[in-house]
Design a protein around this motif. Structure first.
Motif, PDB file in Angstrom:
ATOM      1  N   LEU A 200       0.090  38.207  36.385  1.00  0.00           N
ATOM      2  CA  LEU A 200       1.242  38.066  37.260  1.00  0.00           C
ATOM      3  C   LEU A 200       1.302  36.679  37.892  1.00  0.00           C
ATOM      4  O   LEU A 200       1.981  36.481  38.890  1.00  0.00           O
ATOM      5  N   ALA A 201       0.609  35.713  37.294  1.00  0.00           N
ATOM      6  CA  ALA A 201       0.590  34.372  37.863  1.00  0.00           C
ATOM      7  C   ALA A 201       1.977  33.754  37.905  1.00  0.00           C
ATOM      8  O   ALA A 201       2.310  33.026  38.840  1.00  0.00           O
ATOM      9  N   GLY A 202       2.810  34.026  36.918  1.00  0.00           N
ATOM     10  CA  GLY A 202       4.148  33.452  36.882  1.00  0.00           C
ATOM     11  C   GLY A 202       5.019  33.863  38.040  1.00  0.00           C
ATOM     12  O   GLY A 202       5.958  33.155  38.413  1.00  0.00           O
ATOM     13  N   VAL A 203       4.697  34.973  38.649  1.00  0.00           N
ATOM     14  CA  VAL A 203       5.472  35.448  39.794  1.00  0.00           C
ATOM     15  C   VAL A 203       5.352  34.473  40.965  1.00  0.00           C
ATOM     16  O   VAL A 203       6.298  34.286  41.726  1.00  0.00           O
ATOM     17  N   TRP A 204       4.208  33.824  41.091  1.00  0.00           N
ATOM     18  CA  TRP A 204       3.994  32.929  42.217  1.00  0.00           C
ATOM     19  C   TRP A 204       4.939  31.739  42.199  1.00  0.00           C
ATOM     20  O   TRP A 204       5.328  31.235  43.260  1.00  0.00           O
ATOM     21  N   ALA A 205       5.323  31.262  41.023  1.00  0.00           N
ATOM     22  CA  ALA A 205       6.286  30.157  40.963  1.00  0.00           C
ATOM     23  C   ALA A 205       7.635  30.586  41.529  1.00  0.00           C
ATOM     24  O   ALA A 205       8.303  29.816  42.224  1.00  0.00           O
ATOM     25  N   PHE A 206       8.025  31.823  41.239  1.00  0.00           N
ATOM     26  CA  PHE A 206       9.286  32.321  41.775  1.00  0.00           C
ATOM     27  C   PHE A 206       9.182  32.610  43.267  1.00  0.00           C
ATOM     28  O   PHE A 206      10.131  32.383  44.013  1.00  0.00           O
ATOM     29  N   LEU A 207       8.035  33.088  43.713  1.00  0.00           N
ATOM     30  CA  LEU A 207       7.862  33.358  45.141  1.00  0.00           C
ATOM     31  C   LEU A 207       7.813  32.071  45.961  1.00  0.00           C
ATOM     32  O   LEU A 207       8.293  32.032  47.094  1.00  0.00           O
ATOM     33  N   ALA A 208       7.241  31.014  45.384  1.00  0.00           N
ATOM     34  CA  ALA A 208       7.170  29.734  46.102  1.00  0.00           C
ATOM     35  C   ALA A 208       8.538  29.093  46.271  1.00  0.00           C
ATOM     36  O   ALA A 208       8.741  28.283  47.179  1.00  0.00           O
TER      37      ALA A 208
ATOM     38  N   SER B 160      15.362  30.839  43.720  1.00  0.00           N
ATOM     39  CA  SER B 160      14.951  31.094  42.338  1.00  0.00           C
ATOM     40  C   SER B 160      15.177  32.544  41.922  1.00  0.00           C
ATOM     41  O   SER B 160      15.359  32.825  40.736  1.00  0.00           O
ATOM     42  N   LEU B 161      15.192  33.449  42.877  1.00  0.00           N
ATOM     43  CA  LEU B 161      15.371  34.856  42.540  1.00  0.00           C
ATOM     44  C   LEU B 161      16.781  35.159  42.037  1.00  0.00           C
ATOM     45  O   LEU B 161      17.001  36.184  41.401  1.00  0.00           O
ATOM     46  N   LEU B 162      17.714  34.247  42.290  1.00  0.00           N
ATOM     47  CA  LEU B 162      19.061  34.405  41.747  1.00  0.00           C
ATOM     48  C   LEU B 162      19.078  34.225  40.234  1.00  0.00           C
ATOM     49  O   LEU B 162      20.002  34.667  39.566  1.00  0.00           O
ATOM     50  N   PHE B 163      18.056  33.567  39.681  1.00  0.00           N
ATOM     51  CA  PHE B 163      18.001  33.258  38.259  1.00  0.00           C
ATOM     52  C   PHE B 163      17.117  34.210  37.460  1.00  0.00           C
ATOM     53  O   PHE B 163      17.012  34.089  36.252  1.00  0.00           O
ATOM     54  N   VAL B 164      16.453  35.130  38.121  1.00  0.00           N
ATOM     55  CA  VAL B 164      15.456  35.982  37.472  1.00  0.00           C
ATOM     56  C   VAL B 164      16.049  36.806  36.330  1.00  0.00           C
ATOM     57  O   VAL B 164      15.391  37.027  35.317  1.00  0.00           O
ATOM     58  N   MET B 165      17.257  37.235  36.452  1.00  0.00           N
ATOM     59  CA  MET B 165      17.855  38.107  35.437  1.00  0.00           C
ATOM     60  C   MET B 165      18.376  37.348  34.211  1.00  0.00           C
ATOM     61  O   MET B 165      18.828  37.967  33.258  1.00  0.00           O
ATOM     62  N   LEU B 166      18.320  36.029  34.221  1.00  0.00           N
ATOM     63  CA  LEU B 166      18.767  35.264  33.062  1.00  0.00           C
ATOM     64  C   LEU B 166      17.776  35.420  31.915  1.00  0.00           C
ATOM     65  O   LEU B 166      16.576  35.590  32.140  1.00  0.00           O
ATOM     66  N   PRO B 167      18.244  35.337  30.682  1.00  0.00           N
ATOM     67  CA  PRO B 167      17.350  35.558  29.548  1.00  0.00           C
ATOM     68  C   PRO B 167      16.416  34.374  29.278  1.00  0.00           C
ATOM     69  O   PRO B 167      16.794  33.219  29.421  1.00  0.00           O
TER      70      PRO B 167
ATOM     71  N   VAL C  54      15.683  24.634  40.184  1.00  0.00           N
ATOM     72  CA  VAL C  54      16.839  24.579  41.090  1.00  0.00           C
ATOM     73  C   VAL C  54      16.413  24.995  42.498  1.00  0.00           C
ATOM     74  O   VAL C  54      16.794  24.357  43.490  1.00  0.00           O
ATOM     75  N   GLY C  55      15.617  26.046  42.593  1.00  0.00           N
ATOM     76  CA  GLY C  55      15.152  26.505  43.893  1.00  0.00           C
ATOM     77  C   GLY C  55      14.299  25.469  44.610  1.00  0.00           C
ATOM     78  O   GLY C  55      14.446  25.253  45.812  1.00  0.00           O
TER      79      GLY C  55
END
Length: 103
Positions: A44-52, A57-64, A74-75
């Motif tokens: 789950l290391a990749g989650v930390w980039a989105f949390l930081a 960045s969470l607006l982009f999570v659903m993109l493929p 962008v975040g």
């Protein structure tokens, strides 16, 4: 053109640069973990980039695919610019007093 200068000015503040350095360190850690560390299960290391870089960045999570990772970039830039603007506002209040003090 003036907006670009304002953005670059905000990104050059110490607070914005510190935030960008923190995000870069997290992304490097995620890359090293992904490429060089063997995991018996998913990491789950990749989650930390989105949390930081949340919440932007969470607006982009659903993109493929790799488009989701654009949210981290962008975040990071958007939030670093916001931190830079806030830094300039706060440091301007405690600005440089050039006149003699009345103490």
């Amino acid at each position: 053109m003036n907006g670009t200068r304002s953005l670059l000015s905000a990104l050059r503040t110490p607070l914005a640069l510190g935030y960008l350095a923190l995000v870069a360190a997290v992304v490097v850690w995620v890359g090293v973990d992904t490429l060089f560390v063997e995991h018996a299960d998913a990491s789950l290391a990749g989650v930390w980039a989105f949390l930081a870089t949340a919440p932007t960045s969470l607006l982009f999570v659903m993109l493929p695919g790799p488009l989701a990772w654009a949210g981290v970039v962008v975040g990071a830039v958007a939030q670093a610019a916001l931190l830079g603007v806030l830094y300039r506002k706060v440091s301007g209040r405690f600005g440089h007093h050039t006149g003699p003090s009345n103490a």
